[in-house]
Design an enzyme around this catalytic site. Structure first.
Site, mmCIF file in Angstrom:
data_model
loop_
_atom_site.group_PDB
_atom_site.id
_atom_site.type_symbol
_atom_site.label_atom_id
_atom_site.label_comp_id
_atom_site.label_asym_id
_atom_site.label_seq_id
_atom_site.Cartn_x
_atom_site.Cartn_y
_atom_site.Cartn_z
ATOM 1 N N HIS A 297 0.779 -1.130 -0.052
ATOM 2 C CA HIS A 297 -0.109 -0.021 0.247
ATOM 3 C C HIS A 297 0.757 1.128 -0.182
ATOM 4 C CE1 HIS A 297 -3.719 2.144 1.506
ATOM 5 N NE2 HIS A 297 -2.851 3.041 1.505
ATOM 6 N N HIS B 249 1.535 5.492 -1.779
ATOM 7 C CA HIS B 249 1.119 6.561 -2.769
ATOM 8 C C HIS B 249 2.267 7.218 -3.095
ATOM 9 C CE1 HIS B 249 -2.916 6.528 -1.069
ATOM 10 N NE2 HIS B 249 -2.380 6.098 0.325
ATOM 11 N N LYS C 152 -9.520 -0.327 -5.423
ATOM 12 C CA LYS C 152 -9.748 0.270 -4.122
ATOM 13 C C LYS C 152 -10.975 1.001 -3.662
ATOM 14 C CE LYS C 152 -7.765 2.093 -0.421
ATOM 15 N NZ LYS C 152 -6.608 2.984 -0.298
ATOM 16 N N HIS D 288 -10.501 1.026 2.040
ATOM 17 C CA HIS D 288 -10.295 2.224 3.228
ATOM 18 C C HIS D 288 -11.358 2.025 4.029
ATOM 19 C CE1 HIS D 288 -8.716 6.003 4.603
ATOM 20 N NE2 HIS D 288 -9.825 6.094 5.504
ATOM 21 N N HIS E 25 -4.459 -0.507 5.952
ATOM 22 C CA HIS E 25 -4.024 0.113 7.200
ATOM 23 C C HIS E 25 -4.896 -0.062 8.434
ATOM 24 C CE1 HIS E 25 -6.674 2.873 5.110
ATOM 25 N NE2 HIS E 25 -5.536 3.399 4.197
ATOM 26 N N ASP F 271 1.525 2.582 3.524
ATOM 27 C CA ASP F 271 0.568 3.691 3.287
ATOM 28 C C ASP F 271 1.480 5.086 3.384
ATOM 29 O OD1 ASP F 271 -1.623 5.227 2.782
ATOM 30 O OD2 ASP F 271 -2.026 5.324 4.916
HETATM 31 C C1 NCD Z 1 -3.507 8.996 2.017
HETATM 32 C C2 NCD Z 1 -3.136 10.032 0.827
HETATM 33 O O1 NCD Z 1 -2.777 11.071 1.286
HETATM 34 O O2 NCD Z 1 -3.348 9.931 -0.324
HETATM 35 N N1 NCD Z 1 -3.524 9.611 3.324
HETATM 36 C C3 NCD Z 1 -3.401 9.006 4.574
HETATM 37 O O3 NCD Z 1 -3.297 9.810 5.339
HETATM 38 N N2 NCD Z 1 -3.214 7.832 4.542
HETATM 39 C C4 NCD Z 1 -4.782 8.560 1.604
HETATM 40 C C5 NCD Z 1 -5.347 7.179 2.443
HETATM 41 O O4 NCD Z 1 -4.624 6.190 2.402
HETATM 42 O O5 NCD Z 1 -6.231 7.530 3.365
HETATM 43 ZN ZN ZN Z 2 -3.225 5.040 1.682
#
Ligand code: NCD
Ligand code: ZN
Length: 351
Positions: free
Chosen positions: A16, A18, A102, A139, A177, A250
């Protein structure tokens, strides 16, 4: 002798992460690629990644940030909306590198505005995913502003996820998460079609971290850090050796400016030290022998993918995380443990 301690495990995967796009993506992807063989790339861009063609282009952009001979395999997830069709699911299942969808409840987190408003609206799509063995990555928080933010995961699991699992028991579901004892218990009590990813920061910190010495935006993420009893439940699950729990950082980079303001963004950046922090957590739990399952085996097994053949060696040798990573003309990311010593290092990779 502890400074000589080393640990070699099968090359891990981050289930996971970003990456964003543009200059910030170019800054963060090498951190993940230096540690993990594969990463499950989240689709919450603006606009989100909803089609196979968008995922293919995005994957090519990610690869273009790395040297041509880099051994890194980004796996792609598509963003579910109220308008996703069964035909799109069939196309996604046939596409190389796409392994999941997702589910962002609308308005639950960063770039979730086009997420799903009611899970009951997309049941045929979810049934199609089960048929094709595509994984539903969830999520798992309700977005109802009336629900206490610390209860949103437990409420979502009870009201939405448990009934969904009963309705489509063959659908593979990941509680992304996971942050609560209720989430851990749901995964443990449900059969082998349900699993959870766990971040390093939810294993390291409870919610006090957001207020330690003042209000601390860089410790704010969603799902928000919870109380100590929940952190202990996550640690127990990770160290248990259960195949239902695996690493998903995450890592969610935002610029310093976008976090240090009113309505600051949620997200903790951890890719610069992800494996180093996981190993430190497992050492503190006296469970180093359980790290390989958690970081390198369980996720691949759940997705039905081959385990990695290469190896990663970690060494108990301290280094200091930088106070920030600067990128572009005037931007910076404040990483997890900014300016702090980190006990373990990456010593080598054989892939
Ligand atoms: C994530 C993001 O910034 O894309 N933020 C986070 O706090 N984890 C989105 C997510 O996974 O909720
Ligand atoms: Zn995330």
């Amino acid at each position: 002798m502890s400074e000589n301690l080393t640990l070699t495990i099968a090359q891990p995967d981050d289930w996971h992460v970003h990456f964003r796009q543009g200059a910030i993506m170019a800054q963060v992807v090498p951190h993940t690629a230096a540690r993990f063989a594969r990463a499950m790339v989240m689709p919450n861009l603006s606009p989100p990644i909803v089609t196979v063609a968008q995922a293919r282009n995005y994957r090519a952009e990610i690869m273009a940030t790395l040297p041509a001979d880099a051994k890194f395999n980004p796996l792609m997830s598509l963003y579910l909306t109220d308008h996703t069709t069964r035909q799109q699911v069939t196309e996604a299942a046939a596409a190389q590198h796409i392994v999941g969808y997702k589910l962002y409840p609308a308005a639950s987190t960063t770039n979730s505005a086009r997420g799903v408003t009611r899970v009951s609206n997309i049941m045929p799509v979810l049934e199609g995913m089960a048929e094709h063995r595509l994984v539903l990555q969830v999520h798992a928080e309700v977005s109802d502003p009336e629900v206490d933010i610390f209860d949103r995961e437990a409420v979502f699991i009870e009201q939405i996820l448990a009934p969904l699992h009963r309705e489509i028991p063959d659908l593979k579901i990941i509680v992304e998460h996971v942050t609560t004892a209720q989430g851990v218990q749901f995964v443990q009590q449900t059969g082998d079609q349900v699993a959870a990813t766990i971040t390093a920061h939810h294993l390291m910190f409870n919610r006090n971290e957001m207020f330690r010495g003042g209000l601390r935006p860089h410790a704010y993420c969603l799902p928000v850090l919870k109380r100590e009893s929940h952190r202990l439940a996550l640690r127990k699950a990770a160290a248990s050796g259960s195949r239902a729990f695996f690493a998903g950082t995450d890592s969610a980079p935002h610029t310093r400016q976008s976090k240090q303001r009113d309505y600051g963004c949620a997200g903790i950046y951890s890719a610069h030290a992800a494996m180093e922090l996981y190993v430190e957590v497992f050492e503190s739990m006296q469970a180093l022998e359980k790290l390989e399952g958690f970081a390198s085996h369980h996720g691949a097994d759940f997705y039905g993918l081959a385990r990695n053949a290469g190896k990663l060696t970690l060494q108990k040798k301290p280094w200091r995380a930088p106070p920030s990573y600067r990128f572009g003309r005037q931007h910076e990311i404040i990483p997890l443990c900014a300016g702090q010593p980190i006990a373990w290092s990456i010593a080598g990779r054989d892939c």
